[in-house]
Design a protein around this motif. Sequence first.
Motif, PDB file in Angstrom:
ATOM      1  N   LEU A  82       8.027 -13.354 -30.352  1.00 38.18           N
ATOM      2  CA  LEU A  82       7.935 -11.895 -30.199  1.00 38.18           C
ATOM      3  C   LEU A  82       6.514 -11.402 -30.408  1.00 38.18           C
ATOM      4  O   LEU A  82       6.020 -10.544 -29.667  1.00 38.18           O
ATOM      5  N   ALA A  83       5.840 -11.929 -31.420  1.00 37.99           N
ATOM      6  CA  ALA A  83       4.463 -11.521 -31.687  1.00 37.99           C
ATOM      7  C   ALA A  83       3.540 -11.928 -30.542  1.00 37.99           C
ATOM      8  O   ALA A  83       2.666 -11.160 -30.126  1.00 37.99           O
ATOM      9  N   THR A  84       3.733 -13.140 -30.019  1.00 34.56           N
ATOM     10  CA  THR A  84       2.915 -13.612 -28.908  1.00 34.56           C
ATOM     11  C   THR A  84       3.116 -12.736 -27.679  1.00 34.56           C
ATOM     12  O   THR A  84       2.150 -12.332 -27.016  1.00 34.56           O
ATOM     13  N   SER A  85       4.377 -12.428 -27.375  1.00 33.41           N
ATOM     14  CA  SER A  85       4.691 -11.605 -26.213  1.00 33.41           C
ATOM     15  C   SER A  85       4.056 -10.226 -26.325  1.00 33.41           C
ATOM     16  O   SER A  85       3.443  -9.729 -25.369  1.00 33.41           O
ATOM     17  N   TYR A  86       4.175  -9.599 -27.498  1.00 36.43           N
ATOM     18  CA  TYR A  86       3.606  -8.248 -27.668  1.00 36.43           C
ATOM     19  C   TYR A  86       2.090  -8.265 -27.480  1.00 36.43           C
ATOM     20  O   TYR A  86       1.529  -7.466 -26.720  1.00 36.43           O
ATOM     21  N   HIS A  87       1.412  -9.163 -28.188  1.00 37.00           N
ATOM     22  CA  HIS A  87      -0.051  -9.135 -28.176  1.00 37.00           C
ATOM     23  C   HIS A  87      -0.636  -9.563 -26.834  1.00 37.00           C
ATOM     24  O   HIS A  87      -1.676  -9.050 -26.417  1.00 37.00           O
ATOM     25  N   LYS A  88       0.019 -10.472 -26.145  1.00 41.12           N
ATOM     26  CA  LYS A  88      -0.459 -10.886 -24.816  1.00 41.12           C
ATOM     27  C   LYS A  88      -0.363  -9.725 -23.821  1.00 41.12           C
ATOM     28  O   LYS A  88      -1.220  -9.574 -22.948  1.00 41.12           O
ATOM     29  N   LYS A  89       0.666  -8.895 -23.975  1.00 38.04           N
ATOM     30  CA  LYS A  89       0.871  -7.777 -23.048  1.00 38.04           C
ATOM     31  C   LYS A  89       0.071  -6.537 -23.427  1.00 38.04           C
ATOM     32  O   LYS A  89      -0.381  -5.790 -22.560  1.00 38.04           O
ATOM     33  N   HIS A  90      -0.113  -6.287 -24.724  1.00 38.55           N
ATOM     34  CA  HIS A  90      -0.608  -4.981 -25.148  1.00 38.55           C
ATOM     35  C   HIS A  90      -1.919  -4.979 -25.942  1.00 38.55           C
ATOM     36  O   HIS A  90      -2.515  -3.913 -26.117  1.00 38.55           O
ATOM     37  N   ALA A  91      -2.352  -6.126 -26.458  1.00 39.53           N
ATOM     38  CA  ALA A  91      -3.496  -6.103 -27.377  1.00 39.53           C
ATOM     39  C   ALA A  91      -4.734  -6.808 -26.825  1.00 39.53           C
ATOM     40  O   ALA A  91      -5.657  -7.108 -27.585  1.00 39.53           O
ATOM     41  N   LEU A  92      -4.773  -7.049 -25.514  1.00 41.83           N
ATOM     42  CA  LEU A  92      -5.935  -7.695 -24.915  1.00 41.83           C
ATOM     43  C   LEU A  92      -6.743  -6.689 -24.104  1.00 41.83           C
ATOM     44  O   LEU A  92      -6.210  -5.688 -23.616  1.00 41.83           O
ATOM     45  N   THR A  93      -8.024  -6.965 -23.966  1.00 37.50           N
ATOM     46  CA  THR A  93      -8.898  -6.094 -23.181  1.00 37.50           C
ATOM     47  C   THR A  93      -9.867  -6.950 -22.387  1.00 37.50           C
ATOM     48  O   THR A  93     -10.131  -8.107 -22.738  1.00 37.50           O
ATOM     49  N   GLY A  94     -10.410  -6.391 -21.308  1.00 35.05           N
ATOM     50  CA  GLY A  94     -11.367  -7.124 -20.493  1.00 35.05           C
ATOM     51  C   GLY A  94     -10.706  -7.912 -19.374  1.00 35.05           C
ATOM     52  O   GLY A  94      -9.487  -8.040 -19.309  1.00 35.05           O
ATOM     53  N   GLN A  95     -11.535  -8.432 -18.494  1.00 35.84           N
ATOM     54  CA  GLN A  95     -11.079  -9.218 -17.352  1.00 35.84           C
ATOM     55  C   GLN A  95     -11.564 -10.655 -17.500  1.00 35.84           C
ATOM     56  O   GLN A  95     -12.589 -10.924 -18.120  1.00 35.84           O
ATOM     57  N   TYR A  96     -10.811 -11.597 -16.931  1.00 38.63           N
ATOM     58  CA  TYR A  96     -11.221 -12.995 -16.939  1.00 38.63           C
ATOM     59  C   TYR A  96     -12.597 -13.110 -16.296  1.00 38.63           C
ATOM     60  O   TYR A  96     -12.847 -12.491 -15.259  1.00 38.63           O
ATOM     61  N   PRO A  97     -13.536 -13.832 -16.862  1.00 38.38           N
ATOM     62  CA  PRO A  97     -13.391 -14.765 -17.999  1.00 38.38           C
ATOM     63  C   PRO A  97     -13.805 -14.173 -19.353  1.00 38.38           C
ATOM     64  O   PRO A  97     -14.176 -14.906 -20.255  1.00 38.38           O
ATOM     65  N   ASN A  98     -13.767 -12.841 -19.460  1.00 38.65           N
ATOM     66  CA  ASN A  98     -14.222 -12.168 -20.688  1.00 38.65           C
ATOM     67  C   ASN A  98     -13.090 -11.377 -21.350  1.00 38.65           C
ATOM     68  O   ASN A  98     -13.250 -10.212 -21.712  1.00 38.65           O
ATOM     69  N   ILE A  99     -11.943 -12.025 -21.513  1.00 40.71           N
ATOM     70  CA  ILE A  99     -10.795 -11.393 -22.162  1.00 40.71           C
ATOM     71  C   ILE A  99     -10.946 -11.515 -23.675  1.00 40.71           C
ATOM     72  O   ILE A  99     -11.294 -12.573 -24.192  1.00 40.71           O
ATOM     73  N   SER A 100     -10.690 -10.433 -24.390  1.00 38.87           N
ATOM     74  CA  SER A 100     -10.829 -10.436 -25.846  1.00 38.87           C
ATOM     75  C   SER A 100      -9.750  -9.561 -26.475  1.00 38.87           C
ATOM     76  O   SER A 100      -8.928  -8.963 -25.774  1.00 38.87           O
ATOM     77  N   ILE A 101      -9.757  -9.481 -27.796  1.00 35.67           N
ATOM     78  CA  ILE A 101      -8.760  -8.716 -28.528  1.00 35.67           C
ATOM     79  C   ILE A 101      -9.209  -7.262 -28.699  1.00 35.67           C
ATOM     80  O   ILE A 101     -10.351  -6.994 -29.054  1.00 35.67           O
ATOM     81  N   ASP A 102      -8.302  -6.340 -28.447  1.00 34.18           N
ATOM     82  CA  ASP A 102      -8.502  -4.937 -28.822  1.00 34.18           C
ATOM     83  C   ASP A 102      -7.806  -4.755 -30.171  1.00 34.18           C
ATOM     84  O   ASP A 102      -6.593  -4.619 -30.240  1.00 34.18           O
ATOM     85  N   TYR A 103      -8.574  -4.807 -31.248  1.00 31.96           N
ATOM     86  CA  TYR A 103      -7.988  -4.821 -32.589  1.00 31.96           C
ATOM     87  C   TYR A 103      -7.245  -3.533 -32.930  1.00 31.96           C
ATOM     88  O   TYR A 103      -6.360  -3.540 -33.797  1.00 31.96           O
ATOM     89  N   SER A 104      -7.550  -2.447 -32.257  1.00 35.31           N
ATOM     90  CA  SER A 104      -6.825  -1.198 -32.518  1.00 35.31           C
ATOM     91  C   SER A 104      -5.399  -1.251 -31.993  1.00 35.31           C
ATOM     92  O   SER A 104      -4.546  -0.450 -32.390  1.00 35.31           O
ATOM     93  N   LYS A 105      -5.114  -2.213 -31.095  1.00 33.19           N
ATOM     94  CA  LYS A 105      -3.769  -2.332 -30.509  1.00 33.19           C
ATOM     95  C   LYS A 105      -2.925  -3.419 -31.190  1.00 33.19           C
ATOM     96  O   LYS A 105      -1.745  -3.581 -30.867  1.00 33.19           O
ATOM     97  N   VAL A 106      -3.518  -4.152 -32.115  1.00 31.21           N
ATOM     98  CA  VAL A 106      -2.791  -5.230 -32.793  1.00 31.21           C
ATOM     99  C   VAL A 106      -1.727  -4.639 -33.716  1.00 31.21           C
ATOM    100  O   VAL A 106      -1.991  -3.706 -34.469  1.00 31.21           O
TER     101      VAL A 106
END
Length: 277
Positions: A82-106
């Motif tokens: 569940l945690a993996t599914s949420y964060h993969k869908k909602h807590a990432l920012t940027g486009q490949y190859p520069n995908i990173s975490i948006d910590y405000s969405k974690v």
Amino acid sequence: MGIASNGPHGHLHGKVGNLVFYMLNGQPVVRLIGRKGKPSTLQLANYQEMAVTTKLLSNMGGFIKLGYGLQARGTVHNAHNLATSYHKKHALTGQYPNISIDYSKVILSQGQLPETADLKIEKLAGGVEISWDPKDDNVLKYNDSVMVMIFFPESGKDKEYLNIARRSEGKCFIPLNEQQLKEQMEPYISFIAADGEKVSDSRYLGNLNGKGLNEAEKQQQKKYEQVKTRFDQLEASYSKQMIANYGEKPKDKAFKYLEKEYQTLKKQLEHLPGKPG
């Protein structure tokens, strides 16, 4: 070879052709196996999204188990799924190859326990202090436990605290060394009932110390420093020979090679990413 242990109409177990049949959390599952072709850009993006998400969650197994465990009850999923599914869908920012975490969405926990008011974080000598409203009512109990998670993206040395205080205390202090107090910090807090039957949504307490360098930026900085070190060596030698020759360029081959490399690196440094500041 696949085995029909429950008869001809039952679920297979094992390999049949390029298919593998197995049970996952009590559910029959089948997946395709075989050689993969060259991945598309979308596939590469998906791989990076999963890698970034996995790295985020890698040091917080206990927090995720408590934070998503209640949601997973009675389903075929587990807390980590569940945690993996949420964060993969909602807590990432940027486009490949520069995908990173948006910590405000974690979000490290999701539940029905109401959020707590007056959450604050402050850097002090030797650590950080987190405070909150310690009120006790019919829903928020004085003996609710406090969970804290602090990410250190630059070093990857994250800190997980599953029972650092009680709600009634109104604050907690987390000791940190001098280096950690200077690093990028991404802190979160959650509250969980003493019996473990209710948990709050986690709250992001805000970035401390600004954004540090990601892995790609660190590599760029390292490359820049290597080129700059070599350039400084050449510049010193170039200037020394020009002075010794009263401002005229020596006509020997060694100087020509020196000058060519000197001019190449000088031009390269003008456009090379990773320059400090």
